[in-house]
Write a protein that holds these residues in place. Sequence first.
Motif, PDB file in Angstrom:
ATOM      1  N   THR A 188      10.489 -24.902 -30.750  1.00  0.00           N
ATOM      2  CA  THR A 188      10.759 -26.336 -30.720  1.00  0.00           C
ATOM      3  C   THR A 188      10.524 -26.842 -29.300  1.00  0.00           C
ATOM      4  O   THR A 188      11.113 -26.323 -28.347  1.00  0.00           O
ATOM      5  CB  THR A 188      12.216 -26.624 -31.134  1.00  0.00           C
ATOM      6  N   VAL A 189       9.652 -27.850 -29.174  1.00  0.00           N
ATOM      7  CA  VAL A 189       9.332 -28.417 -27.865  1.00  0.00           C
ATOM      8  C   VAL A 189       9.921 -29.820 -27.800  1.00  0.00           C
ATOM      9  O   VAL A 189       9.476 -30.732 -28.505  1.00  0.00           O
ATOM     10  CB  VAL A 189       7.809 -28.461 -27.639  1.00  0.00           C
ATOM     11  N   SER A 190      10.979 -29.974 -27.002  1.00  0.00           N
ATOM     12  CA  SER A 190      11.673 -31.266 -26.932  1.00  0.00           C
ATOM     13  C   SER A 190      12.592 -31.275 -25.721  1.00  0.00           C
ATOM     14  O   SER A 190      13.472 -30.412 -25.595  1.00  0.00           O
ATOM     15  CB  SER A 190      12.500 -31.472 -28.214  1.00  0.00           C
ATOM     16  N   ASP A 191      12.401 -32.258 -24.845  1.00  0.00           N
ATOM     17  CA  ASP A 191      13.286 -32.388 -23.681  1.00  0.00           C
ATOM     18  C   ASP A 191      14.740 -32.526 -24.130  1.00  0.00           C
ATOM     19  O   ASP A 191      15.622 -31.829 -23.638  1.00  0.00           O
ATOM     20  CB  ASP A 191      12.899 -33.638 -22.868  1.00  0.00           C
TER      21      ASP A 191
ATOM     22  N   VAL B  94      12.358 -25.250 -25.981  1.00  0.00           N
ATOM     23  CA  VAL B  94      11.953 -25.470 -24.579  1.00  0.00           C
ATOM     24  C   VAL B  94      11.723 -26.962 -24.333  1.00  0.00           C
ATOM     25  O   VAL B  94      11.463 -27.719 -25.264  1.00  0.00           O
ATOM     26  CB  VAL B  94      10.638 -24.710 -24.230  1.00  0.00           C
ATOM     27  N   PRO B  95      11.823 -27.393 -23.059  1.00  0.00           N
ATOM     28  CA  PRO B  95      11.519 -28.796 -22.737  1.00  0.00           C
ATOM     29  C   PRO B  95      10.002 -29.037 -22.735  1.00  0.00           C
ATOM     30  O   PRO B  95       9.218 -28.091 -22.805  1.00  0.00           O
ATOM     31  CB  PRO B  95      12.094 -28.965 -21.329  1.00  0.00           C
ATOM     32  N   ASP B  96       9.588 -30.301 -22.654  1.00  0.00           N
ATOM     33  CA  ASP B  96       8.168 -30.678 -22.662  1.00  0.00           C
ATOM     34  C   ASP B  96       7.513 -30.407 -21.297  1.00  0.00           C
ATOM     35  O   ASP B  96       7.096 -31.337 -20.607  1.00  0.00           O
ATOM     36  CB  ASP B  96       8.025 -32.161 -23.033  1.00  0.00           C
TER      37      ASP B  96
ATOM     38  N   THR C 201       3.129 -33.244 -29.574  1.00  0.00           N
ATOM     39  CA  THR C 201       1.695 -33.305 -29.883  1.00  0.00           C
ATOM     40  C   THR C 201       1.114 -34.727 -29.820  1.00  0.00           C
ATOM     41  O   THR C 201      -0.082 -34.901 -30.049  1.00  0.00           O
ATOM     42  CB  THR C 201       1.418 -32.758 -31.304  1.00  0.00           C
ATOM     43  N   GLY C 202       1.945 -35.711 -29.505  1.00  0.00           N
ATOM     44  CA  GLY C 202       1.486 -37.101 -29.548  1.00  0.00           C
ATOM     45  C   GLY C 202       0.860 -37.596 -28.256  1.00  0.00           C
ATOM     46  O   GLY C 202       0.493 -36.805 -27.384  1.00  0.00           O
TER      47      GLY C 202
ATOM     48  N   ARG D 253       4.875 -37.331 -21.799  1.00  0.00           N
ATOM     49  CA  ARG D 253       5.502 -36.010 -21.771  1.00  0.00           C
ATOM     50  C   ARG D 253       4.925 -35.052 -22.812  1.00  0.00           C
ATOM     51  O   ARG D 253       5.265 -33.865 -22.815  1.00  0.00           O
ATOM     52  CB  ARG D 253       7.024 -36.125 -21.997  1.00  0.00           C
ATOM     53  N   ASP D 254       4.082 -35.530 -23.718  1.00  0.00           N
ATOM     54  CA  ASP D 254       3.544 -34.670 -24.792  1.00  0.00           C
ATOM     55  C   ASP D 254       2.427 -33.764 -24.275  1.00  0.00           C
ATOM     56  O   ASP D 254       1.306 -34.225 -24.031  1.00  0.00           O
ATOM     57  CB  ASP D 254       3.001 -35.535 -25.945  1.00  0.00           C
ATOM     58  N   VAL D 255       2.721 -32.504 -24.097  1.00  0.00           N
ATOM     59  CA  VAL D 255       1.732 -31.567 -23.534  1.00  0.00           C
ATOM     60  C   VAL D 255       1.631 -30.264 -24.323  1.00  0.00           C
ATOM     61  O   VAL D 255       1.056 -29.278 -23.832  1.00  0.00           O
ATOM     62  CB  VAL D 255       2.040 -31.246 -22.052  1.00  0.00           C
TER      63      VAL D 255
END
Lengths: 175, 175, 175
Positions: free
Chosen positions: A8-11, A45-47, A73-74, A78-80
């Motif tokens: 999961t990728v999200s600050d 993890v964070p973005d 993914t957008g 921050r989307d990387v």
Amino acid sequence: MIKIGVLTVSDRASKGEYEDLGGPAIVDYLNEVVISEWEPITVIVPDVQDTIAAAIKDFATQECAMVITTGGTGPAPRDVTPEATEAACDKLLPGFGEQMRTASLQYVPTAILSRQIAGLCGTTFVINLPGKPKAIAQCLDAVFAAIPACIEMAGGPHLETNTTRFTAFHPVHKH
Amino acid sequence: MIKIGVLTVSDRASKGEYEDLGGPAIVDYLNEVVISEWEPITVIVPDVQDTIAAAIKDFATQECAMVITTGGTGPAPRDVTPEATEAACDKLLPGFGEQMRTASLQYVPTAILSRQIAGLCGTTFVINLPGKPKAIAQCLDAVFAAIPACIEMAGGPHLETNTTRFTAFHPVHKH
Amino acid sequence: MIKIGVLTVSDRASKGEYEDLGGPAIVDYLNEVVISEWEPITVIVPDVQDTIAAAIKDFATQECAMVITTGGTGPAPRDVTPEATEAACDKLLPGFGEQMRTASLQYVPTAILSRQIAGLCGTTFVINLPGKPKAIAQCLDAVFAAIPACIEMAGGPHLETNTTRFTAFHPVHKH
């Protein structure tokens, strides 16, 4: 026992400010379609590009057959996640992103904004999904039929899928 | 007042040997679909990669919400607009090129020759269109529904579109 | 006399352990659809990136109008034809890979695993096909209508195709 990484990728989720919905949605999906004995390894993890890429490589080192990411993914600054995935992978598989966007376009015109990709990190198959839980089954339904073959061709384990249950449950496969 | 860059890429138009038809076709299209107060900034450059990339970056510095290019997307030796766009952008959005080519294939089999891409230069959304005026509406119709969301997610302004007029006018959206 | 390079990429075929079926299938296909006087230059190389790239560049030096490769486009560790093609080309044409995968999806869900690309090495058009002979006609049928225009726009020769025979023979074009 086949290992599958769920990243999961999200600050906000990584700081605990937001409940991770994407990761559990992926585990639920896999519980329905994977018959082989498997276990998820879930990480949040964070973005941050390097952190995401390191997490993917770590899953590959642990010999995960597959890594499924959700989030980042957008087009937001921050989307990387796609950039991190490309950096971690030896080979890219452009057909997955194309097919997932095409399938998602049936639901929303903004599906083309998803920059999601797939590739191989060694023999580990890596695929990006959007952050929205609803989009997870829509995207996986569009491509899952090709994933076990991909993993085997890349040198990974045999992944048995419950095609009856899968076909019955996911309407996209009926047509 | 929202600024939108309109960049015509053409050796002949930049020397005044050829009337620029693509730029005015883009302005006409935007006049029909954009309700928010906006103004075009029109520029004509030759098919030179560094010049095109510099023009895109200059539009971003001027805080344009969007840059639409026309021309230079084909397989001819002088066609370098996609390369220049990639060089100017921080992020690429592959779904736009895929969807515009798919839509254009309804009209001509040579649609697959267009190498057009889209991306973000800072918070400015950048998109390549072919040089032929007829292809401009065909391509924008196929993706415009996703553009305001993209601009906002990237940190740009709110772009209000006349969806009634848009839907009514452009047959592709009826289906 | 137009020259067309036919490049079979296969470790086993290059050692003579396996009969090359892809190369002859490409020559058969071209015999049906190309009316202009032409001759094939057939080469077989192993799945080694630098060797494949050198072969493509050599075909371009010999002024081939087109190079068609077969094999090495999948997710297996030895599959590096797309990477070699990208390295040899000055320009990529993403629409070909997209369209060939979309067409192949009508036959097999694993079509998305093909990483095949197309591009230009100088004025020579280069296109990757899968190794399976059956997939060769399926892929070429999906894109051949755009190839002569591409070659001419890139600065290559005029390639006359037998559109009647072509259309009659290949069912995909009937719809």
